[in-house]
Design a protein around this motif. Sequence first.
Motif, PDB file in Angstrom:
ATOM      1  N   ALA A 132      -9.569 -21.332  54.681  1.00  0.00           N
ATOM      2  CA  ALA A 132     -10.188 -21.398  53.358  1.00  0.00           C
ATOM      3  C   ALA A 132     -11.563 -22.042  53.428  1.00  0.00           C
ATOM      4  O   ALA A 132     -12.490 -21.613  52.729  1.00  0.00           O
ATOM      5  CB  ALA A 132      -9.278 -22.172  52.406  1.00  0.00           C
ATOM      6  N   MET A 133     -11.725 -23.070  54.286  1.00  0.00           N
ATOM      7  CA  MET A 133     -13.050 -23.680  54.443  1.00  0.00           C
ATOM      8  C   MET A 133     -13.997 -22.750  55.194  1.00  0.00           C
ATOM      9  O   MET A 133     -15.214 -22.782  54.957  1.00  0.00           O
ATOM     10  CB  MET A 133     -12.933 -25.028  55.161  1.00  0.00           C
ATOM     11  CG  MET A 133     -14.247 -25.796  55.262  1.00  0.00           C
ATOM     12  SD  MET A 133     -15.089 -26.101  53.669  1.00  0.00           S
ATOM     13  CE  MET A 133     -14.077 -27.405  52.987  1.00  0.00           C
ATOM     14  N   THR A 134     -13.453 -21.884  56.047  1.00  0.00           N
ATOM     15  CA  THR A 134     -14.285 -20.847  56.654  1.00  0.00           C
ATOM     16  C   THR A 134     -14.867 -19.946  55.571  1.00  0.00           C
ATOM     17  O   THR A 134     -16.058 -19.593  55.603  1.00  0.00           O
ATOM     18  CB  THR A 134     -13.464 -20.025  57.665  1.00  0.00           C
ATOM     19  OG1 THR A 134     -13.060 -20.877  58.741  1.00  0.00           O
ATOM     20  CG2 THR A 134     -14.271 -18.867  58.227  1.00  0.00           C
ATOM     21  N   SER A 135     -14.048 -19.575  54.592  1.00  0.00           N
ATOM     22  CA  SER A 135     -14.559 -18.792  53.453  1.00  0.00           C
ATOM     23  C   SER A 135     -15.660 -19.546  52.722  1.00  0.00           C
ATOM     24  O   SER A 135     -16.674 -18.944  52.324  1.00  0.00           O
ATOM     25  CB  SER A 135     -13.415 -18.478  52.474  1.00  0.00           C
ATOM     26  OG  SER A 135     -12.528 -17.509  52.974  1.00  0.00           O
ATOM     27  N   VAL A 136     -15.477 -20.853  52.538  1.00  0.00           N
ATOM     28  CA  VAL A 136     -16.506 -21.668  51.889  1.00  0.00           C
ATOM     29  C   VAL A 136     -17.805 -21.625  52.673  1.00  0.00           C
ATOM     30  O   VAL A 136     -18.891 -21.413  52.101  1.00  0.00           O
ATOM     31  CB  VAL A 136     -16.015 -23.129  51.737  1.00  0.00           C
ATOM     32  CG1 VAL A 136     -17.162 -24.033  51.280  1.00  0.00           C
ATOM     33  CG2 VAL A 136     -14.860 -23.210  50.748  1.00  0.00           C
ATOM     34  N   MET A 137     -17.734 -21.806  53.976  1.00  0.00           N
ATOM     35  CA  MET A 137     -18.955 -21.842  54.795  1.00  0.00           C
ATOM     36  C   MET A 137     -19.657 -20.491  54.805  1.00  0.00           C
ATOM     37  O   MET A 137     -20.893 -20.420  54.736  1.00  0.00           O
ATOM     38  CB  MET A 137     -18.613 -22.276  56.219  1.00  0.00           C
ATOM     39  CG  MET A 137     -18.092 -23.707  56.340  1.00  0.00           C
ATOM     40  SD  MET A 137     -19.180 -24.964  55.620  1.00  0.00           S
ATOM     41  CE  MET A 137     -20.672 -24.750  56.618  1.00  0.00           C
ATOM     42  N   LEU A 138     -18.898 -19.408  54.894  1.00  0.00           N
ATOM     43  CA  LEU A 138     -19.508 -18.073  54.910  1.00  0.00           C
ATOM     44  C   LEU A 138     -20.206 -17.763  53.588  1.00  0.00           C
ATOM     45  O   LEU A 138     -21.231 -17.078  53.568  1.00  0.00           O
ATOM     46  CB  LEU A 138     -18.436 -17.022  55.198  1.00  0.00           C
ATOM     47  CG  LEU A 138     -17.843 -17.053  56.610  1.00  0.00           C
ATOM     48  CD1 LEU A 138     -16.580 -16.209  56.666  1.00  0.00           C
ATOM     49  CD2 LEU A 138     -18.861 -16.557  57.633  1.00  0.00           C
ATOM     50  N   ALA A 139     -19.657 -18.266  52.488  1.00  0.00           N
ATOM     51  CA  ALA A 139     -20.256 -18.024  51.173  1.00  0.00           C
ATOM     52  C   ALA A 139     -21.450 -18.926  50.917  1.00  0.00           C
ATOM     53  O   ALA A 139     -22.466 -18.484  50.365  1.00  0.00           O
ATOM     54  CB  ALA A 139     -19.205 -18.215  50.077  1.00  0.00           C
ATOM     55  N   THR A 140     -21.340 -20.205  51.293  1.00  0.00           N
ATOM     56  CA  THR A 140     -22.378 -21.171  50.925  1.00  0.00           C
ATOM     57  C   THR A 140     -23.525 -21.228  51.935  1.00  0.00           C
ATOM     58  O   THR A 140     -24.646 -21.584  51.566  1.00  0.00           O
ATOM     59  CB  THR A 140     -21.778 -22.576  50.751  1.00  0.00           C
ATOM     60  OG1 THR A 140     -21.110 -22.974  51.958  1.00  0.00           O
ATOM     61  CG2 THR A 140     -20.779 -22.595  49.602  1.00  0.00           C
ATOM     62  N   TYR A 141     -23.260 -20.871  53.187  1.00  0.00           N
ATOM     63  CA  TYR A 141     -24.298 -20.861  54.224  1.00  0.00           C
ATOM     64  C   TYR A 141     -24.277 -19.545  55.001  1.00  0.00           C
ATOM     65  O   TYR A 141     -24.198 -19.535  56.231  1.00  0.00           O
ATOM     66  CB  TYR A 141     -24.117 -22.033  55.186  1.00  0.00           C
ATOM     67  CG  TYR A 141     -24.406 -23.380  54.555  1.00  0.00           C
ATOM     68  CD1 TYR A 141     -25.716 -23.836  54.414  1.00  0.00           C
ATOM     69  CD2 TYR A 141     -23.374 -24.193  54.094  1.00  0.00           C
ATOM     70  CE1 TYR A 141     -25.985 -25.066  53.825  1.00  0.00           C
ATOM     71  CE2 TYR A 141     -23.633 -25.424  53.503  1.00  0.00           C
ATOM     72  CZ  TYR A 141     -24.940 -25.857  53.375  1.00  0.00           C
ATOM     73  OH  TYR A 141     -25.201 -27.073  52.793  1.00  0.00           O
ATOM     74  N   ALA A 182     -18.900 -11.906  42.781  1.00  0.00           N
ATOM     75  CA  ALA A 182     -19.919 -12.731  42.124  1.00  0.00           C
ATOM     76  C   ALA A 182     -19.897 -14.166  42.644  1.00  0.00           C
ATOM     77  O   ALA A 182     -20.952 -14.805  42.754  1.00  0.00           O
ATOM     78  CB  ALA A 182     -19.698 -12.718  40.613  1.00  0.00           C
ATOM     79  N   LEU A 183     -18.727 -14.666  42.982  1.00  0.00           N
ATOM     80  CA  LEU A 183     -18.635 -16.036  43.494  1.00  0.00           C
ATOM     81  C   LEU A 183     -19.436 -16.201  44.776  1.00  0.00           C
ATOM     82  O   LEU A 183     -20.126 -17.209  44.968  1.00  0.00           O
ATOM     83  CB  LEU A 183     -17.162 -16.394  43.734  1.00  0.00           C
ATOM     84  CG  LEU A 183     -16.340 -16.681  42.474  1.00  0.00           C
ATOM     85  CD1 LEU A 183     -14.854 -16.636  42.789  1.00  0.00           C
ATOM     86  CD2 LEU A 183     -16.724 -18.047  41.882  1.00  0.00           C
ATOM     87  N   VAL A 184     -19.372 -15.224  45.667  1.00  0.00           N
ATOM     88  CA  VAL A 184     -20.165 -15.291  46.899  1.00  0.00           C
ATOM     89  C   VAL A 184     -21.641 -15.079  46.603  1.00  0.00           C
ATOM     90  O   VAL A 184     -22.501 -15.805  47.111  1.00  0.00           O
ATOM     91  CB  VAL A 184     -19.663 -14.258  47.927  1.00  0.00           C
ATOM     92  CG1 VAL A 184     -20.612 -14.193  49.131  1.00  0.00           C
ATOM     93  CG2 VAL A 184     -18.260 -14.612  48.405  1.00  0.00           C
ATOM     94  N   GLN A 185     -21.948 -14.111  45.770  1.00  0.00           N
ATOM     95  CA  GLN A 185     -23.349 -13.823  45.453  1.00  0.00           C
ATOM     96  C   GLN A 185     -24.037 -15.032  44.827  1.00  0.00           C
ATOM     97  O   GLN A 185     -25.226 -15.268  45.059  1.00  0.00           O
ATOM     98  CB  GLN A 185     -23.429 -12.631  44.485  1.00  0.00           C
ATOM     99  CG  GLN A 185     -22.866 -11.328  45.024  1.00  0.00           C
ATOM    100  CD  GLN A 185     -23.814 -10.570  45.935  1.00  0.00           C
ATOM    101  OE1 GLN A 185     -24.840 -11.091  46.355  1.00  0.00           O
ATOM    102  NE2 GLN A 185     -23.464  -9.334  46.246  1.00  0.00           N
TER     103      GLN A 185
END
Length: 314
Positions: A132-141, A182-185
Amino acid sequence: MTMYTDTNNRLTALPHFGTDPGSLSADIYVPKNFPKNGPLVVVLHGSTQSPADYDLGSGWSMLADECGIALLFPGQRLINNMIGSFNWFKTGDSQRGEGEPLSIRQMIKQVVDDHAIDPSRVFITGMSSGGAMTSVMLATYPEVFAGGAIIAGLAYGSASNMIEAVMRMNGIGSPSDNRLDALVQDASDFDGPWPTISVWQGGSDTTVASSNAGSIVAQWQKIHDVEGEPTRVETVDGFPRKVWCAADGRVMIEEYIIEAMGHGTPIGAEGDKGLGEAGDYMLEVGISSTRHIANFWGLTQADAAIADEPKTAA
């Protein structure tokens, strides 16, 4: 419960890496054969695990020796989370420029600078809360990573508190596909090219429902312009692999559902190409997610064709 001892720890502490607002630890492994401008893989452990546990089980440092890959293992501290989970669902630990994501970004910069790593070949993977934190990093950075692999994880932004996190883990109330996109964008100002996505999930996982894999795929389909059914379905080491390809044929998203597997990282420890060691949440199922993820990213040589070449049609 399987207990690992310090004698199994092949990692070295990274003592300094910026302001560390998320109060995380960091360990690294740089093999003797690491080349200048070589690749870096960031590896995020799951709940109740340490970086050394996850490395032993997954075999990442074994593969690093084989292929000349530098590794970074962010670690959670119990003072931040009582079961050692990354806080992927907390607002202060899921946004760019804040908390745990910024700590991980600072670690990456330190390792890239210290070891002459090619910044265009930085990848990230993790299991469970680490997934789940991998998803966070891919989206935010997203500008930091060429690719990411999410194992038994959840889509970015799918929960913003503990109650929602438990619901999403049980497959209840996931945001719509449009909302996931949209959350990633909205997570950064980045406009591509986006990191490729590898998704691994146990079909019999009772901790993180397998429907979360579909949410992760859906979150990235529109971004990669690969909406709809997979381009093809193959069989790899006896398991189905779905792939979504760009117009030029490059695989942008892949998904493995290991039907009889519960919650954990799929490993294949046997044979000449075996990696890792079975233990808690490190599940011997006859396929090494570590090796196949590295293949997908082009980090191995003889086996790299898996990223682009079809195997047996399922």
